[in-house]
Design a protein around this motif. Structure first.
Motif, PDB file in Angstrom:
ATOM      1  N   ASP A 162       2.910   7.197  -7.176  1.00 40.49           N
ATOM      2  CA  ASP A 162       2.373   5.953  -6.622  1.00 40.49           C
ATOM      3  C   ASP A 162       2.499   5.919  -5.108  1.00 40.49           C
ATOM      4  OD1 ASP A 162       1.736   5.045  -9.147  1.00 40.49           O
ATOM      5  OD2 ASP A 162       3.547   3.830  -9.358  1.00 40.49           O
ATOM      6  N   MET A 163       3.233   6.866  -4.536  1.00 37.79           N
ATOM      7  CA  MET A 163       3.379   6.935  -3.084  1.00 37.79           C
ATOM      8  C   MET A 163       2.112   7.465  -2.411  1.00 37.79           C
ATOM      9  SD  MET A 163       7.217   8.520  -2.765  1.00 37.79           S
ATOM     10  CE  MET A 163       6.950   8.847  -1.042  1.00 37.79           C
ATOM     11  N   ILE A 164       1.222   8.092  -3.210  1.00 37.42           N
ATOM     12  CA  ILE A 164       0.022   8.713  -2.663  1.00 37.42           C
ATOM     13  C   ILE A 164      -1.207   7.924  -3.083  1.00 37.42           C
ATOM     14  CG2 ILE A 164      -1.416  10.787  -2.611  1.00 37.42           C
ATOM     15  CD1 ILE A 164       1.115  12.403  -3.258  1.00 37.42           C
ATOM     16  N   GLU A 165      -1.999   7.532  -2.099  1.00 35.60           N
ATOM     17  CA  GLU A 165      -3.277   6.866  -2.357  1.00 35.60           C
ATOM     18  C   GLU A 165      -4.395   7.850  -2.038  1.00 35.60           C
ATOM     19  OE1 GLU A 165      -6.068   3.317  -0.545  1.00 35.60           O
ATOM     20  OE2 GLU A 165      -3.937   3.306  -0.087  1.00 35.60           O
ATOM     21  N   TRP A 166      -5.228   8.131  -3.017  1.00 30.32           N
ATOM     22  CA  TRP A 166      -6.364   9.034  -2.849  1.00 30.32           C
ATOM     23  C   TRP A 166      -7.587   8.173  -2.584  1.00 30.32           C
ATOM     24  CZ3 TRP A 166      -5.742  14.360  -3.221  1.00 30.32           C
ATOM     25  CH2 TRP A 166      -4.508  14.793  -3.706  1.00 30.32           C
ATOM     26  N   ARG A 167      -8.219   8.331  -1.431  1.00 28.76           N
ATOM     27  CA  ARG A 167      -9.393   7.531  -1.077  1.00 28.76           C
ATOM     28  C   ARG A 167     -10.652   8.394  -1.136  1.00 28.76           C
ATOM     29  NH1 ARG A 167      -7.312   4.113   4.171  1.00 28.76           N
ATOM     30  NH2 ARG A 167      -5.702   2.956   3.059  1.00 28.76           N
ATOM     31  N   GLY A 168     -11.620   7.936  -1.879  1.00 30.77           N
ATOM     32  CA  GLY A 168     -12.892   8.638  -1.976  1.00 30.77           C
ATOM     33  C   GLY A 168     -12.738   9.980  -2.671  1.00 30.77           C
ATOM     34  N   GLY A 169     -13.657  10.330  -3.496  1.00 27.10           N
ATOM     35  CA  GLY A 169     -13.567  11.599  -4.209  1.00 27.10           C
ATOM     36  C   GLY A 169     -12.503  11.557  -5.284  1.00 27.10           C
ATOM     37  N   ARG A 170     -12.398  12.634  -6.019  1.00 29.95           N
ATOM     38  CA  ARG A 170     -11.409  12.720  -7.094  1.00 29.95           C
ATOM     39  C   ARG A 170     -10.082  13.227  -6.556  1.00 29.95           C
ATOM     40  NH1 ARG A 170     -14.212  15.949 -11.856  1.00 29.95           N
ATOM     41  NH2 ARG A 170     -13.861  17.539 -10.295  1.00 29.95           N
ATOM     42  N   ALA A 224       0.832  -1.198   0.000  1.00 32.84           N
ATOM     43  CA  ALA A 224       0.000   0.000   0.000  1.00 32.84           C
ATOM     44  C   ALA A 224       0.872   1.255   0.000  1.00 32.84           C
ATOM     45  CB  ALA A 224      -0.910   0.000   1.228  1.00 32.84           C
ATOM     46  N   ALA A 225       0.325   2.306  -0.570  1.00 30.50           N
ATOM     47  CA  ALA A 225       1.036   3.590  -0.591  1.00 30.50           C
ATOM     48  C   ALA A 225       1.214   4.085   0.839  1.00 30.50           C
ATOM     49  CB  ALA A 225       0.256   4.603  -1.410  1.00 30.50           C
ATOM     50  N   PRO A 226       2.389   4.650   1.159  1.00 28.47           N
ATOM     51  CA  PRO A 226       2.613   5.127   2.529  1.00 28.47           C
ATOM     52  C   PRO A 226       1.853   6.410   2.859  1.00 28.47           C
ATOM     53  CG  PRO A 226       4.521   5.585   1.175  1.00 28.47           C
ATOM     54  CD  PRO A 226       3.578   4.766   0.332  1.00 28.47           C
ATOM     55  N   ILE A 227       1.446   7.164   1.826  1.00 28.61           N
ATOM     56  CA  ILE A 227       0.741   8.430   2.034  1.00 28.61           C
ATOM     57  C   ILE A 227      -0.709   8.229   1.616  1.00 28.61           C
ATOM     58  CG2 ILE A 227       0.602  10.856   1.369  1.00 28.61           C
ATOM     59  CD1 ILE A 227       3.654  10.431   0.491  1.00 28.61           C
ATOM     60  N   VAL A 228      -1.640   8.532   2.518  1.00 32.56           N
ATOM     61  CA  VAL A 228      -3.058   8.387   2.199  1.00 32.56           C
ATOM     62  C   VAL A 228      -3.738   9.735   2.361  1.00 32.56           C
ATOM     63  CG1 VAL A 228      -5.233   7.247   2.786  1.00 32.56           C
ATOM     64  CG2 VAL A 228      -3.079   5.976   2.947  1.00 32.56           C
ATOM     65  N   VAL A 229      -4.440  10.144   1.301  1.00 33.24           N
ATOM     66  CA  VAL A 229      -5.280  11.337   1.342  1.00 33.24           C
ATOM     67  C   VAL A 229      -6.705  10.800   1.397  1.00 33.24           C
ATOM     68  CG1 VAL A 229      -5.937  13.465   0.182  1.00 33.24           C
ATOM     69  CG2 VAL A 229      -3.594  12.632  -0.014  1.00 33.24           C
ATOM     70  N   HIS A 230      -7.340  10.966   2.561  1.00 35.66           N
ATOM     71  CA  HIS A 230      -8.646  10.374   2.805  1.00 35.66           C
ATOM     72  C   HIS A 230      -9.754  11.170   2.124  1.00 35.66           C
ATOM     73  CE1 HIS A 230      -7.022   7.508   5.758  1.00 35.66           C
ATOM     74  NE2 HIS A 230      -6.113   8.464   5.925  1.00 35.66           N
ATOM     75  N   ARG A 231     -10.948  10.602   2.104  1.00 35.34           N
ATOM     76  CA  ARG A 231     -12.089  11.228   1.431  1.00 35.34           C
ATOM     77  C   ARG A 231     -12.362  12.610   1.996  1.00 35.34           C
ATOM     78  NH1 ARG A 231     -16.426   8.694   0.488  1.00 35.34           N
ATOM     79  NH2 ARG A 231     -15.564   6.643   0.661  1.00 35.34           N
ATOM     80  N   PRO A 232     -12.894  13.514   1.166  1.00 42.26           N
ATOM     81  CA  PRO A 232     -13.212  14.861   1.649  1.00 42.26           C
ATOM     82  C   PRO A 232     -14.228  14.798   2.792  1.00 42.26           C
ATOM     83  CG  PRO A 232     -13.308  14.788  -0.751  1.00 42.26           C
ATOM     84  CD  PRO A 232     -13.174  13.374  -0.275  1.00 42.26           C
TER      85      PRO A 232
END
Length: 70
Positions: A55-63, A2-10
């Motif tokens: 690829d280090m950043i995983e964007w969860r939910g939303g664009r 999994a990517a170490p950086i996660v940007v969660h849903r707005p």
């Protein structure tokens, strides 16, 4: 892996929680905020990682790169 950086849903009030390896860095309201959090976390080229959709950043939910309320 999994990517170490996660940007969660707005969140309903706007902004996105940012975590690195499970540690909360804060709430980003823009790519500039996200870049600053990554810089403070020791990622020297955080701005480049955000701009390049690394690829280090995983964007969860939303664009990706959208910080408005969900």
């Amino acid at each position: 892996m999994a990517a170490p950086i996660v940007v969660h849903r707005p969140s309903p009030s706007g902004g996105r929680r940012v975590t690195v390896r499970g540690e909360i860095l804060g709430v980003a309201y823009s790519d500039e905020d996200l870049s600053e959090f990554l810089r403070r976390a020791g990622l020297e080229h955080g701005e480049a990682a955000v701009a390049a959709d690394s690829d280090m950043i995983e964007w969860r939910g939303g664009r990706e790169h959208q910080y408005d309320a969900a």
